[in-house]
Every structure is written in C-alpha cells, then in structure tokens.
Design a protein around this motif. Structure first.
Motif: not given
Length: 176
Positions: A42-56
């Motif tokens: 999965m993506e672990l965003p680096q910037k506080v407040g950023d979101r990322a989706g992953f398969a589940t």
C-alpha cells in the motif's frame, strides 16, 4: 414549520453514523516508510494530511511517523506487518473499537463544522484529511467532496460531539 415537520432529505446538512470500520494505527520511522509501504502493499503518503487508496482500503498520513489505515482485509495487513517486523520495526495497533465515523453532507455542512472546529474548513482540499478538534474533542476530518465530510470521533467523546452537531443542525434548520 417545526423540526418534526421538516423534510430532512432537503435539510441543510445530513448526519449519518457509518458502519464500523476496521482501522489500524501504524507507527514506523520515516526512513522506513517506503520499505514498509512495499511490505504492506500500500502507499503510505509522506505529507501530513495526504490520503491514498489501495486494493482493500485507504491510508492517511497523520504525522511524520504515523498513519491511519482503514481496511476490509485486516488479517492480510496483520500478516504482512508481522512478516516485515524483523527488518522494519514498527507498531501496528488495531483501533477499530476506539472510534465511530459520522458522514456529514449537505449545502451547509461547512457552516455546521465551523460551529465547533477552529480550522478553516473551506481551505481543506478535497481528498485530504486532518486531525483537528471539534469543540474539545480530537477528531479526524476527511473531506471527500465539496460538501461531503467524514468525522472520526473517539467513542467517549461521541455523545458530546453528537449533541453539539444536533444543536448546530437545529440552528441551521431554524434559519431556513
């Protein structure tokens, strides 16, 4: 028209509690973020407040070494984290029972949120989320659309926050 006669389908705001979600708090050193993301697929965003989706599910960066993870496949996440632990020390804690999530929508949702949140809610970009306060309760506020938000609240603060939201909602309805 009193509140009992009001058509809530056209109300200035709608507040709905969402089904319980499986959530985890992940803490890992910033220098291990990318490797941990790969290990967990999965993506672990680096910037506080950023979101990322992953398969589940979805991840949210809450701090330089802290992420909130929502997933429909908790066993797979726990297994991947366990496998990675020896080379990537971290803390993965399930916090599902700690919080509830409210969906807040409608044309006056920004006014509703402004009643208890000191942030400039309008400035929160769609697709971002932040840890903030609503009155005295720490919450995570997700902006899903122009007039669509989710608010994660600790269960112990939920009655207080719900009461404030209901009061603000009643005031907005009375102003119609």
């Amino acid at each position: 028209m009193n509140m009992q006669e009001h058509d809530f389908a056209t109300a200035p705001v709608q507040i709905k509690e969402l089904a319980d979600l499986v959530r985890f708090s992940l803490r890992v050193r910033p220098e291990h973020r990318a490797d941990m993301a790969a290990a967990l697929a999965m993506e672990l965003p680096q910037k506080v407040g950023d979101r990322a989706g992953f398969a589940t599910g979805e991840t949210l960066c809450l701090g330089p070494d802290e992420w909130l993870i929502l997933t429909t496949e908790p066993a797979a996440l726990v297994d991947a984290a366990r496998e990675a632990y020896a080379r990537l020390p971290h803390s993965l804690t399930e916090i599902s029972d700690r919080e509830i999530t409210l969906r807040l929508t409608g044309p006056q949702v920004l006014d509703l949120l402004a009643t208890g949140c000191p942030r400039d809610i309008e400035a929160l970009a769609e697709g971002r989320a932040v840890r903030t306060v609503f009155d005295s309760a720490t919450v995570v506020l997700w902006r899903d659309g122009p007039a669509e938000f989710r608010m994660d609240i600790w269960r112990s603060f939920a009655p207080h926050v719900r009461s404030l939201l209901a009061q603000a909602e009643a005031e907005l309805i009375a102003g119609l």
